[in-house]
Scaffold this motif. Structure first.
Motif, PDB file in Angstrom:
ATOM      1  N   VAL A   1      -6.029   1.106   8.994  1.00 13.48           N
ATOM      2  CA  VAL A   1      -4.684   1.484   8.565  1.00 13.48           C
ATOM      3  C   VAL A   1      -4.503   2.999   8.621  1.00 13.48           C
ATOM      4  O   VAL A   1      -3.474   3.507   9.084  1.00 13.48           O
ATOM      5  CB  VAL A   1      -4.400   0.951   7.149  1.00 13.48           C
ATOM      6  N   GLU A   2      -5.499   3.751   8.168  1.00 18.31           N
ATOM      7  CA  GLU A   2      -5.373   5.206   8.174  1.00 18.31           C
ATOM      8  C   GLU A   2      -5.328   5.757   9.593  1.00 18.31           C
ATOM      9  O   GLU A   2      -4.553   6.688   9.877  1.00 18.31           O
ATOM     10  CB  GLU A   2      -6.526   5.836   7.389  1.00 18.31           C
ATOM     11  N   SER A   3      -6.130   5.195  10.502  1.00 19.30           N
ATOM     12  CA  SER A   3      -6.105   5.662  11.894  1.00 19.30           C
ATOM     13  C   SER A   3      -4.765   5.350  12.544  1.00 19.30           C
ATOM     14  O   SER A   3      -4.211   6.177  13.276  1.00 19.30           O
ATOM     15  CB  SER A   3      -7.237   5.010  12.694  1.00 19.30           C
ATOM     16  N   PHE A   4      -4.242   4.151  12.280  1.00 15.90           N
ATOM     17  CA  PHE A   4      -2.930   3.803  12.820  1.00 15.90           C
ATOM     18  C   PHE A   4      -1.856   4.743  12.275  1.00 15.90           C
ATOM     19  O   PHE A   4      -1.029   5.271  13.037  1.00 15.90           O
ATOM     20  CB  PHE A   4      -2.575   2.356  12.474  1.00 15.90           C
TER      21      PHE A   4
ATOM     22  N   GLU B   1      -3.454  -8.340   3.081  1.00 17.00           N
ATOM     23  CA  GLU B   1      -3.692  -7.500   1.908  1.00 17.00           C
ATOM     24  C   GLU B   1      -2.845  -6.227   1.903  1.00 17.00           C
ATOM     25  O   GLU B   1      -2.828  -5.496   0.900  1.00 17.00           O
ATOM     26  CB  GLU B   1      -5.175  -7.125   1.813  1.00 17.00           C
ATOM     27  N   LEU B   2      -2.138  -5.947   2.991  1.00 16.62           N
ATOM     28  CA  LEU B   2      -1.321  -4.738   3.059  1.00 16.62           C
ATOM     29  C   LEU B   2       0.099  -4.966   2.534  1.00 16.62           C
ATOM     30  O   LEU B   2       0.898  -4.034   2.494  1.00 16.62           O
ATOM     31  CB  LEU B   2      -1.255  -4.223   4.498  1.00 16.62           C
TER      32      LEU B   2
ATOM     33  N   ILE C   1       0.846  -1.196   0.000  1.00 17.98           N
ATOM     34  CA  ILE C   1       0.000   0.000   0.000  1.00 17.98           C
ATOM     35  C   ILE C   1       0.879   1.243   0.000  1.00 17.98           C
ATOM     36  O   ILE C   1       2.089   1.179   0.209  1.00 17.98           O
ATOM     37  CB  ILE C   1      -0.938   0.044   1.224  1.00 17.98           C
ATOM     38  N   ALA C   2       0.243   2.397  -0.252  1.00 19.22           N
ATOM     39  CA  ALA C   2       0.950   3.681  -0.224  1.00 19.22           C
ATOM     40  C   ALA C   2       0.014   4.740   0.347  1.00 19.22           C
ATOM     41  O   ALA C   2      -1.218   4.642   0.235  1.00 19.22           O
ATOM     42  CB  ALA C   2       1.420   4.069  -1.619  1.00 19.22           C
ATOM     43  N   PHE C   3       0.604   5.757   0.979  1.00 25.37           N
ATOM     44  CA  PHE C   3      -0.164   6.854   1.565  1.00 25.37           C
ATOM     45  C   PHE C   3       0.093   8.140   0.783  1.00 25.37           C
ATOM     46  O   PHE C   3       1.096   8.270   0.059  1.00 25.37           O
ATOM     47  CB  PHE C   3       0.244   7.067   3.031  1.00 25.37           C
TER      48      PHE C   3
ATOM     49  N   GLN D   1      -7.065   1.195  -2.977  1.00 26.81           N
ATOM     50  CA  GLN D   1      -8.451   0.908  -2.674  1.00 26.81           C
ATOM     51  C   GLN D   1      -8.541  -0.316  -1.756  1.00 26.81           C
ATOM     52  O   GLN D   1      -8.044  -1.382  -2.095  1.00 26.81           O
ATOM     53  CB  GLN D   1      -9.248   0.640  -3.962  1.00 26.81           C
ATOM     54  N   LEU D   2      -9.136  -0.132  -0.576  1.00 26.77           N
ATOM     55  CA  LEU D   2      -9.359  -1.231   0.363  1.00 26.77           C
ATOM     56  C   LEU D   2     -10.783  -1.163   0.872  1.00 26.77           C
ATOM     57  O   LEU D   2     -11.438  -0.119   0.797  1.00 26.77           O
ATOM     58  CB  LEU D   2      -8.390  -1.137   1.550  1.00 26.77           C
ATOM     59  N   ASP D   3     -11.258  -2.278   1.410  1.00 32.24           N
ATOM     60  CA  ASP D   3     -12.557  -2.258   2.065  1.00 32.24           C
ATOM     61  C   ASP D   3     -12.520  -1.293   3.240  1.00 32.24           C
ATOM     62  O   ASP D   3     -11.454  -0.956   3.775  1.00 32.24           O
ATOM     63  CB  ASP D   3     -12.928  -3.661   2.558  1.00 32.24           C
ATOM     64  N   ASP D   4     -13.701  -0.840   3.677  1.00 35.57           N
ATOM     65  CA  ASP D   4     -13.772   0.208   4.698  1.00 35.57           C
ATOM     66  C   ASP D   4     -13.054  -0.171   5.986  1.00 35.57           C
ATOM     67  O   ASP D   4     -12.314   0.639   6.553  1.00 35.57           O
ATOM     68  CB  ASP D   4     -15.235   0.546   5.007  1.00 35.57           C
TER      69      ASP D   4
END
Length: 643
Positions: free
Chosen positions: A474-477, A520-521, A294-296, A465-468
């Protein structure tokens, strides 16, 4: 209708008559069959958890569907036998089949499910010593679902059947004397069994179970919950090693580099030159660059990335994933290794009952103000009783004693912790009154991870794109990692104006299990395809070191740290600060020439290159001798006089 009612009454009366006429021997035989079935159902469910309801449980025993398992059927039978014996005891004490049913079926089923949940959460099984952590377990369980609901389609029908079956048997009624005889007999037999199971030198359980103490999660998958829990009972009893004595302790210490007749050098600094040492163990602080799939939109560690580069990208090898924070701080503060304690122990909770040498005591002896800060409950992991034993004189928890309690997400923020560090420095050490040794354990980025941030607080977004659910987690972490990094910089902004030399060290206690276990990450789609490097990086956290004074010599020391364990980071603190080393730290310095540390999962060679703990032979001599030396310093007679 009347005929139907009459027929039902007649059937009931006939049934009651036949049940009343059952002979005691018939009831006992049928009761034994029932207990066999009850024990089988419990054991079957617990082993069914090993497959996580994917595939056949019978295949676990009878086929090669699970090639990593051998001898599983024998371990299943042993587990079933243990449950059966407990059922027998409860039955022969009461002659009432519902007693073992209601006492064991819900309890062991829930415990098995809790064990599976803990494996998912922390990659560690539920062990005997967890029973000592009731308040902590309740607090954690309230945040993480047990997941028992997915097992109910199996549990409820079986439970209903087990409730119905005893209705067909008459309850045996005996006077007290006649009831005592089989009850006492059963008790003697069971006590004999468990004596052989727990106290003998090589117990039945130890002979049957597959033991790999270095990796308890793997061991659980080999043995199932019952055997693993029983193993943990014996392991929780920590006795002196058989070769522990004065001569061996001193000889082994000398072999490891403990200096004989050592007198610690005088400090070569003026009182004004004694450096401030501030250490932050940051909750779940882990490099998101390890998530290769993944990427941010921005790097969560961008504010400290340049400092990390100047540090030579130093890292800490943690013994845990997703938990065990107090164990890691114990390793760092004392220079000890938790691998020598019973597997899955919480050292603070079980073994710190007297004064231990620590960095806090060391700095306190030089006149430092020693301060511990943790923005959570004071009773968690018994820190309120342990910190004074480790030498902290000023201790602050979220018990009304903190000056700053700003909350971000679910917990007090890392920025608030930085403000607390500054405020306590002003209180005890400003104007060069006293140098400071401050140790802070943060909470902001503690799991579980869900939608925590919004508005200006929400700056990290996934490009993929990931499921909610995984996306939100991941975003909160990652947002928490950003907040932690920025709080570190905020702290350095204050201390760069301080005249006294100051070192600020921050490292992550462990990675977040809920994140690092998401297949999946990663670029590899399946967990079984994770490379050894990916698996290793789950145990590695950033080590960020900053100083307000430019020193090429210190910079070189920091750049050469590489990857170390928390135990060996203790020794590095002395290298960084230039403070004189006690004898025990001199011994760690010597050990580091061969191994820069070892945990229950990995071994770091002298160059910091890792190898799996299965390569134990590389450090066997160090490991065995260090076991004696550490026991002497922590639980033994202190022959070395280090404490």
């Amino acid at each position: 209708m009347q005929k139907i009612k009459a027929g039902i009454i007649i059937l009931f009366l006939n049934f009651s008559e036949k049940r009343r006429n059952q002979k005691n021997i018939t009831v006992i035989i049928l009761s034994q069959l029932y207990l066999f079935f009850l024990a089988f159902c419990i054991a079957f469910f617990i082993f069914k958890l090993l497959t996580d309801f994917e595939g056949s449980t019978l295949a676990l025993f009878l086929t090669d569907e699970f090639p990593y398992v051998t001898g599983m059927f024998a371990r299943f039978l042993t587990s079933w036998l243990i449950i059966l014996l407990i059922c027998e005891l409860l039955y022969f004490l009461t002659f009432f089949l519902y007693v073992p049913l209601f006492a064991l079926y819900p309890l062991l089923s829930a415990a098995g499910a809790a064990n599976a949940a803990k494996i998912n959460f922390r990659n560690e099984p539920f062990v005997f010593t967890d029973l000592l952590l009731f308040k902590e377990s309740i607090d954690i369980a309230a945040q993480y679902p047990l997941g028992l609901d997915k097992y109910l389609p199996f549990l409820i029908p079986v439970f209903v059947l087990l409730i119905i079956l005893p209705l067909f048997l008459r309850r045996i009624k005996l006077n007290i004397i006649k009831r005592l005889i089989p009850g006492i007999s059963a008790l003697i037999i069971i006590l004999s069994f468990f004596t052989h199971a727990f106290i003998a030198e090589e117990t039945l359980i130890e002979k049957t179970a597959r033991q790999t103490v270095w990796n308890l999660a793997y061991e659980y998958r080999q043995n199932g919950f019952i055997l693993e829990f029983m193993l943990s009972v014996k392991r929780s009893l920590m006795f002196a090693p058989s070769d522990y004595n004065r001569n061996n302790t001193k000889q082994y210490a000398l072999n490891l580099g403990y200096p004989e007749d050592y007198i610690m050098p005088d400090i070569n600094k003026t009182p004004e030159e004694l450096p401030n040492v501030i250490v932050i163990m940051n909750e779940a602080y882990w490099d998101t660059a390890n998530l290769t799939g993944i990427a941010f939109n921005r790097d969560p560690l961008e504010s400290v990335r340049e400092i990390m580069r100047r540090n030579g990208n130093a890292k800490l090898l943690s013994p845990h994933i997703g938990g065990g924070t107090s164990n890691i701080e114990f390793e760092f503060l004392t220079g000890k290794n938790i691998v020598y304690y019973p597997p899955a122990s919480i050292v603070y909770q079980q073994f710190v009952t007297k004064k231990h040498w620590s960095l806090a005591w060391y700095f306190r002896d030089f006149g430092y103000a020693t301060t511990a800060i943790h923005p959570y409950y004071d009773w968690f992991w018994k820190r309120n009783t342990v910190y004074p034993l480790l030498g902290f004189e000023n201790i602050y928890f979220n018990d009304g004693s903190l000056n700053y309690i700003d909350v971000k997400g679910s917990y007090i923020s890392d920025r608030a912790v930085s403000d607390e560090i500054i405020s306590r420095y002003k209180m005890f050490s400003d104007n060069n009154k006293r140098p400071a040794f401050t140790f802070a354990v943060t909470m902001q980025n503690h799991g579980p991870y869900y939608v925590r941030y919004s508005g200006d607080d929400k700056q990290i977004n996934l490009i993929n794109q990931l499921d909610d659910n995984p996306k939100n987690a991941v975003e909160s972490f990652a947002e928490g990692v950003r907040f932690a990094s920025e709080a570190f910089i905020y702290l350095t902004e204050y201390f760069k104006e301080i005249e006294r030399p100051t070192y600020i060290i921050m490292f992550g206690d462990h990675s977040p299990a809920a994140i690092v276990d998401m297949a999946e990450l990663y670029a590899s789609a399946e967990p079984t395809e994770m490379t050894p490097e990916v698996l290793y990086n789950r145990y590695v956290t950033p080590l960020v070191i900053w100083s307000n004074k430019d020193s090429p010599e210190t910079d070189l020391i920091i750049q050469n740290i590489g990857t170390v364990t928390a135990q060996m980071l203790t020794e590095e603190i002395f290298n960084i600060t230039g403070m004189p080393k006690p004898a025990y730290i001199k011994m760690l310095e010597n050990i580091k020439q061969t191994a820069k540390g070892f945990t229950g999962h990995y071994i770091l060679g002298e160059n910091g290159v890792y190898s799996p703990s299965g390569d134990f032979e590389k450090i066997k001599d160090i490991y065995e001798k260090m076991r004696i030396v550490q026991y002497d310093a922590t639980l033994g007679r202190n022959y070395l006089g280090e404490e």
